[in-house]
Design a protein around this motif. Structure first.
Motif, PDB file in Angstrom:
ATOM      1  N   ALA A  41      -2.696   5.359  -2.915  1.00 39.68           N
ATOM      2  CA  ALA A  41      -3.742   6.263  -2.441  1.00 39.68           C
ATOM      3  C   ALA A  41      -3.161   7.621  -2.112  1.00 39.68           C
ATOM      4  O   ALA A  41      -2.043   7.726  -1.595  1.00 39.68           O
ATOM      5  N   VAL A  42      -3.928   8.675  -2.375  1.00 41.14           N
ATOM      6  CA  VAL A  42      -3.554  10.033  -1.993  1.00 41.14           C
ATOM      7  C   VAL A  42      -4.431  10.465  -0.822  1.00 41.14           C
ATOM      8  O   VAL A  42      -5.655  10.355  -0.871  1.00 41.14           O
TER       9      VAL A  42
ATOM     10  N   GLY B 187     -12.741   8.312   4.299  1.00 48.10           N
ATOM     11  CA  GLY B 187     -11.843   8.020   5.407  1.00 48.10           C
ATOM     12  C   GLY B 187     -10.440   8.545   5.213  1.00 48.10           C
ATOM     13  O   GLY B 187      -9.676   8.674   6.174  1.00 48.10           O
ATOM     14  N   LEU B 188     -10.064   8.870   3.970  1.00 49.43           N
ATOM     15  CA  LEU B 188      -8.739   9.413   3.682  1.00 49.43           C
ATOM     16  C   LEU B 188      -8.679  10.925   3.831  1.00 49.43           C
ATOM     17  O   LEU B 188      -7.613  11.532   3.679  1.00 49.43           O
TER      18      LEU B 188
ATOM     19  N   ALA C 201      -2.285  -1.510  -9.083  1.00 49.83           N
ATOM     20  CA  ALA C 201      -3.448  -2.188  -9.653  1.00 49.83           C
ATOM     21  C   ALA C 201      -4.757  -1.584  -9.167  1.00 49.83           C
ATOM     22  O   ALA C 201      -5.814  -1.804  -9.777  1.00 49.83           O
ATOM     23  N   ALA C 202      -4.706  -0.830  -8.079  1.00 51.17           N
ATOM     24  CA  ALA C 202      -5.892  -0.155  -7.542  1.00 51.17           C
ATOM     25  C   ALA C 202      -5.466   1.214  -7.033  1.00 51.17           C
ATOM     26  O   ALA C 202      -4.377   1.374  -6.472  1.00 51.17           O
ATOM     27  N   VAL C 203      -6.344   2.203  -7.223  1.00 49.44           N
ATOM     28  CA  VAL C 203      -6.026   3.590  -6.863  1.00 49.44           C
ATOM     29  C   VAL C 203      -7.185   4.155  -6.047  1.00 49.44           C
ATOM     30  O   VAL C 203      -8.357   3.972  -6.393  1.00 49.44           O
TER      31      VAL C 203
ATOM     32  N   LEU D 146       0.862  -1.178   0.000  1.00 50.03           N
ATOM     33  CA  LEU D 146       0.000   0.000   0.000  1.00 50.03           C
ATOM     34  C   LEU D 146       0.899   1.230   0.000  1.00 50.03           C
ATOM     35  O   LEU D 146       1.722   1.404   0.898  1.00 50.03           O
ATOM     36  N   ILE D 147       0.760   2.056  -1.039  1.00 49.44           N
ATOM     37  CA  ILE D 147       1.555   3.277  -1.178  1.00 49.44           C
ATOM     38  C   ILE D 147       0.659   4.462  -0.834  1.00 49.44           C
ATOM     39  O   ILE D 147      -0.289   4.770  -1.552  1.00 49.44           O
ATOM     40  N   LEU D 148       0.966   5.125   0.282  1.00 49.40           N
ATOM     41  CA  LEU D 148       0.205   6.299   0.717  1.00 49.40           C
ATOM     42  C   LEU D 148       0.983   7.551   0.350  1.00 49.40           C
ATOM     43  O   LEU D 148       2.161   7.694   0.716  1.00 49.40           O
ATOM     44  N   ILE D 149       0.341   8.463  -0.350  1.00 49.31           N
ATOM     45  CA  ILE D 149       0.984   9.695  -0.806  1.00 49.31           C
ATOM     46  C   ILE D 149       0.311  10.885  -0.128  1.00 49.31           C
ATOM     47  O   ILE D 149      -0.916  11.045  -0.207  1.00 49.31           O
TER      48      ILE D 149
END
Length: 220
Positions: free
Chosen positions: A153-154, A77-78, A45-47, A4-7
């Motif tokens: 995700a941003v 929630g983000l 694969a998912a954004v 999971l890449i959180l930006i």
């Protein structure tokens, strides 16, 4: 393991009437991050993104140069907690000193106020800290249950800092300290399985080097 890449969003408009708009530098930052992620072979694969304008504009910049065309899923929630409303609940409509023109004073007051908010010592806030915590961690549950082995995700500094503090099992008061360290467009990586999650990196900036520090290194 999946990732999971959180930006954190790019530079917004500190001191302006509408903070929730990327600056011109912010648009350049997000495009530069997309190019850097592409060079590292990132292929989500998912954004996902939060509902805020700065989330949308940052994600558009990143995916435009990264070459990702998948439609993002939007997770409330983000979203960042409403720091202006929390400050107003403590200080009144005029807000604290430095809100619009003094970064050092503003962030000192913000830190103190967030700690009070976490302890449930401020009346009249639109969202209790416990509710913020539940929605952010719920968004992480949704993203890690998506079935994708690479998720991007941003979001904003507050939610990302809360996730990091939770994974490290630190006192929750560390959340605001992590948040205030976080750079614009910083990347935090979490590796996960169906049952476990691990912090892999925090606050990395693959788009910044010695030549681009003056252009891209910002915190608010």
């Amino acid at each position: 393991m999946a990732e999971l890449i959180l930006i954190r969003h790019a530079q917004a408009s500190f001191g302006a009437a509408d903070y929730d708009v990327l600056s011109e530098r912010g648009h350049r930052q997000s495009a530069a991050l997309g190019l850097a992620l592409k060079a590292h072979g990132t292929t989500p694969a998912a954004v996902f993104r939060g509902e805020m304008r700065r989330h949308r504009e940052t994600l558009d910049g990143v995916t435009g140069t990264l070459g990702v065309t998948a439609e993002p899923a939007i997770l409330p929630g983000l979203n960042e907690f409403d720091f202006r409303a929390v400050l107003t609940a403590r200080y009144g409509e005029e807000g604290p000193p430095g809100l619009h023109d003094d970064r050092k004073t503003h962030f000192r007051n913000l830190r103190e106020t967030v700690l009070m908010w976490q302890r449930d010592e401020i009346d009249g806030v639109p969202e209790r800290f416990g509710d913020f915590q539940a929605r952010v961690l719920g968004a992480v549950d949704t993203m890690t249950a998506s079935g994708a082995d690479s998720v991007m995700a941003v979001s904003s500094g507050g939610p990302i800092a809360l996730v990091v503090a939770t994974l490290l099992e630190t006192p929750l008061k560390k959340m605001i300290e992590l948040q205030l360290q976080m750079k614009n467009c910083a990347v935090t990586r979490i590796v996960f399985t169906p049952t476990r999650r691990f912090l892999h990196t925090f606050n990395e900036t693959p788009h910044i080097d010695a030549e681009t520090t003056a252009e891209y290194l910002t915190y608010s």
